[in-house]
Write a protein that holds these residues in place. Structure first.
Motif, PDB file in Angstrom:
ATOM      1  N   SER A 125       1.247  -1.204   0.213  1.00 58.93           N
ATOM      2  CA  SER A 125       0.337  -0.111  -0.160  1.00 58.93           C
ATOM      3  C   SER A 125       0.765   1.492  -0.277  1.00 58.93           C
ATOM      4  N   ILE A 126       1.723   1.120   0.730  1.00 64.12           N
ATOM      5  CA  ILE A 126       2.977   2.403   0.626  1.00 64.12           C
ATOM      6  C   ILE A 126       3.561   2.181  -0.820  1.00 64.12           C
ATOM      7  N   ILE A 127       4.009   1.554  -1.094  1.00 60.93           N
ATOM      8  CA  ILE A 127       4.446   1.514  -2.308  1.00 60.93           C
ATOM      9  C   ILE A 127       3.607   2.570  -3.830  1.00 60.93           C
ATOM     10  N   ARG A 128       2.616   1.863  -3.767  1.00 62.83           N
ATOM     11  CA  ARG A 128       1.702   2.095  -4.333  1.00 62.83           C
ATOM     12  C   ARG A 128       1.263   3.808  -4.014  1.00 62.83           C
ATOM     13  N   ALA A 129       0.737   4.050  -2.740  1.00 63.51           N
ATOM     14  CA  ALA A 129       1.134   5.486  -2.178  1.00 63.51           C
ATOM     15  C   ALA A 129       1.802   6.146  -2.995  1.00 63.51           C
ATOM     16  N   LYS A 130       3.006   5.930  -2.934  1.00 64.17           N
ATOM     17  CA  LYS A 130       4.699   6.915  -3.171  1.00 64.17           C
ATOM     18  C   LYS A 130       4.383   6.665  -4.637  1.00 64.17           C
ATOM     19  N   GLY A 131       2.872   5.964  -5.863  1.00 62.95           N
ATOM     20  CA  GLY A 131       3.178   6.949  -7.188  1.00 62.95           C
ATOM     21  C   GLY A 131       3.478   5.100  -7.783  1.00 62.95           C
ATOM     22  N   PHE A 132       3.600   4.410  -6.929  1.00 57.62           N
ATOM     23  CA  PHE A 132       4.112   3.091  -8.459  1.00 57.62           C
ATOM     24  C   PHE A 132       2.597   2.904  -8.882  1.00 57.62           C
ATOM     25  N   SER A 133       2.077   2.115  -9.876  1.00 56.05           N
ATOM     26  CA  SER A 133       0.708   1.729 -10.493  1.00 56.05           C
ATOM     27  C   SER A 133       0.572   0.198  -9.650  1.00 56.05           C
ATOM     28  N   GLU A 134       1.909  -0.300  -9.336  1.00 56.37           N
ATOM     29  CA  GLU A 134       1.049  -2.089  -9.078  1.00 56.37           C
ATOM     30  C   GLU A 134       2.893  -2.374  -8.045  1.00 56.37           C
ATOM     31  N   CYS A 135       2.572  -3.293  -7.547  1.00 58.50           N
ATOM     32  CA  CYS A 135       3.321  -3.723  -6.445  1.00 58.50           C
ATOM     33  C   CYS A 135       3.575  -5.106  -6.086  1.00 58.50           C
ATOM     34  N   LEU A 136       3.836  -5.910  -5.378  1.00 58.88           N
ATOM     35  CA  LEU A 136       3.824  -7.641  -4.762  1.00 58.88           C
ATOM     36  C   LEU A 136       5.251  -7.497  -3.662  1.00 58.88           C
ATOM     37  N   CYS A 137       5.200  -7.716  -2.158  1.00 55.16           N
ATOM     38  CA  CYS A 137       5.915  -7.773  -1.662  1.00 55.16           C
ATOM     39  C   CYS A 137       5.816  -8.977  -1.147  1.00 55.16           C
ATOM     40  N   CYS A 138       7.031  -9.773  -0.418  1.00 62.73           N
ATOM     41  CA  CYS A 138       7.052 -11.379  -0.417  1.00 62.73           C
ATOM     42  C   CYS A 138       8.246 -11.252   0.466  1.00 62.73           C
ATOM     43  N   ILE A 139       8.178 -11.301   1.949  1.00 65.37           N
ATOM     44  CA  ILE A 139       8.569 -11.729   2.525  1.00 65.37           C
ATOM     45  C   ILE A 139       9.586 -12.882   3.162  1.00 65.37           C
ATOM     46  N   SER A 140      10.679 -13.321   3.075  1.00 61.00           N
ATOM     47  CA  SER A 140      11.198 -14.690   3.117  1.00 61.00           C
ATOM     48  C   SER A 140      11.921 -14.958   4.050  1.00 61.00           C
ATOM     49  N   ASP A 141      12.782 -15.948   4.353  1.00 58.21           N
ATOM     50  CA  ASP A 141      13.889 -15.652   6.139  1.00 58.21           C
ATOM     51  C   ASP A 141      14.923 -15.354   5.650  1.00 58.21           C
ATOM     52  N   ASP A 142      15.009 -15.575   3.363  1.00 62.19           N
ATOM     53  CA  ASP A 142      16.299 -14.951   2.704  1.00 62.19           C
ATOM     54  C   ASP A 142      16.151 -13.281   3.257  1.00 62.19           C
ATOM     55  N   GLY A 143      14.721 -12.576   3.432  1.00 61.96           N
ATOM     56  CA  GLY A 143      14.759 -10.759   3.062  1.00 61.96           C
ATOM     57  C   GLY A 143      13.545 -10.747   3.014  1.00 61.96           C
ATOM     58  N   VAL A 144      13.861  -9.560   1.766  1.00 62.70           N
ATOM     59  CA  VAL A 144      12.329  -9.174   1.584  1.00 62.70           C
ATOM     60  C   VAL A 144      12.053  -8.809  -0.249  1.00 62.70           C
ATOM     61  N   THR A 145      11.760  -9.370  -0.876  1.00 60.99           N
ATOM     62  CA  THR A 145      10.973  -9.008  -2.561  1.00 60.99           C
ATOM     63  C   THR A 145      10.226  -8.097  -2.871  1.00 60.99           C
ATOM     64  N   ILE A 146      10.865  -6.893  -3.846  1.00 61.34           N
ATOM     65  CA  ILE A 146       9.706  -5.960  -4.132  1.00 61.34           C
ATOM     66  C   ILE A 146       9.906  -6.420  -5.852  1.00 61.34           C
ATOM     67  N   VAL A 148       7.703  -5.058  -9.085  1.00 63.22           N
ATOM     68  CA  VAL A 148       7.025  -3.684  -9.399  1.00 63.22           C
ATOM     69  C   VAL A 148       7.165  -3.486 -10.350  1.00 63.22           C
ATOM     70  N   PRO A 149       6.680  -2.815 -12.042  1.00 66.36           N
ATOM     71  CA  PRO A 149       7.195  -2.978 -13.338  1.00 66.36           C
ATOM     72  C   PRO A 149       8.145  -1.877 -13.739  1.00 66.36           C
ATOM     73  N   ILE A 176      17.327  -6.879   1.267  1.00 67.80           N
ATOM     74  CA  ILE A 176      16.360  -5.883   0.191  1.00 67.80           C
ATOM     75  C   ILE A 176      16.347  -6.245  -1.515  1.00 67.80           C
ATOM     76  N   SER A 177      15.510  -7.327  -1.792  1.00 70.79           N
ATOM     77  CA  SER A 177      15.370  -7.280  -3.252  1.00 70.79           C
ATOM     78  C   SER A 177      14.153  -7.104  -4.776  1.00 70.79           C
ATOM     79  N   ILE A 178      14.871  -5.432  -5.488  1.00 71.51           N
ATOM     80  CA  ILE A 178      13.437  -5.167  -5.739  1.00 71.51           C
ATOM     81  C   ILE A 178      13.870  -5.095  -7.080  1.00 71.51           C
ATOM     82  N   THR A 179      12.648  -5.875  -7.856  1.00 67.15           N
ATOM     83  CA  THR A 179      12.723  -6.555  -9.122  1.00 67.15           C
ATOM     84  C   THR A 179      11.808  -6.200 -10.045  1.00 67.15           C
ATOM     85  N   GLY A 180      12.053  -5.729 -11.107  1.00 69.17           N
ATOM     86  CA  GLY A 180      11.594  -5.213 -12.133  1.00 69.17           C
ATOM     87  C   GLY A 180      10.339  -6.118 -13.142  1.00 69.17           C
ATOM     88  N   ILE A 181       9.440  -6.540 -13.882  1.00 66.65           N
ATOM     89  CA  ILE A 181       9.123  -7.009 -14.773  1.00 66.65           C
ATOM     90  C   ILE A 181       8.288  -6.145 -16.145  1.00 66.65           C
TER      91      ILE A 181
END
Length: 181
Positions: A125-146, A148-149, A176-181
């Motif tokens: 919700s925060i990432i979408r509020a900051k201007g991204f049209s879509e976002c998916l957050c995945c929390i695992s033992d290794d960290g957080v993967t975000i 976005v388009p 924190i890992s950021i991935t674009g699709i």
């Protein structure tokens, strides 16, 4: 008489000062700028805004059908996984022969899944509020993967996303890992 004269002079000086300020303001010709900052005036700050016209910010990117489909499928898959973990833990809680350790473990598992789900939802919700049209957050033992388009990733995206993640989840920036699709 001296007493009254003192107040008359004081009133005349105050009136003269007020008149001087008013005349100076009228003849200075400086009008307040409508775009100038005012105390209490709010404005939105977003580093991902592509262009602005007047007071409105215009976003130029849109999701492709492929991207929309990906985000919808991944959300459904994540929800199904979380539901199955919660359901199996609830079944364990309903078994009468289960020992106390197994029940405590099941309760911890349910609360962990619910906590992660809440955190993921907040971060998205925060990432979408900051201007991204879509976002998916995945929390695992290794960290957080975000995810976005990729069309919305730029130089400041990592900072915005890192701030959103670290404000809701205790994780180092390296995890924190950021991935674009």
């Amino acid at each position: 008489m001296k007493f009254q004269k003192k107040y008359v002079v004081l009133a005349a000086l105050a009136l003269a000062l007020g008149t001087a300020v008013y005349v100076n303001w009228q003849f200075s010709g400086i009008k307040p700028d409508k775009t100038a900052k005012e105390l209490g005036a709010a404005s939105y700050v977003s580093a991902t805004v592509a262009a602005s016209t007047g007071d409105e910010a215009v976003r130029t990117s849109a999701l492709t059908n492929e991207q929309e489909s990906y985000f919808a499928k991944e959300r459904t898959k994540r929800q199904n996984t979380q539901d199955s973990v919660i359901e199996s833990a609830r079944e364990l809680l309903n078994i009468e022969e289960a020992d106390v350790d197994e029940m405590n473990e099941a309760q911890r598992e349910i609360s962990g899944v619910l906590k992660n789900f809440t955190i993921q939802d907040s971060i998205e919700s925060i990432i979408r509020a900051k201007g991204f049209s879509e976002c998916l957050c995945c929390i695992s033992d290794d960290g957080v993967t975000i995810i976005v388009p990729s069309s919305e990733l730029d130089d400041t995206s990592a900072l915005i996303i890192d701030d959103a993640v670290t404000s809701h989840y205790q994780v180092s920036y390296d995890d924190i890992s950021i991935t674009g699709i």
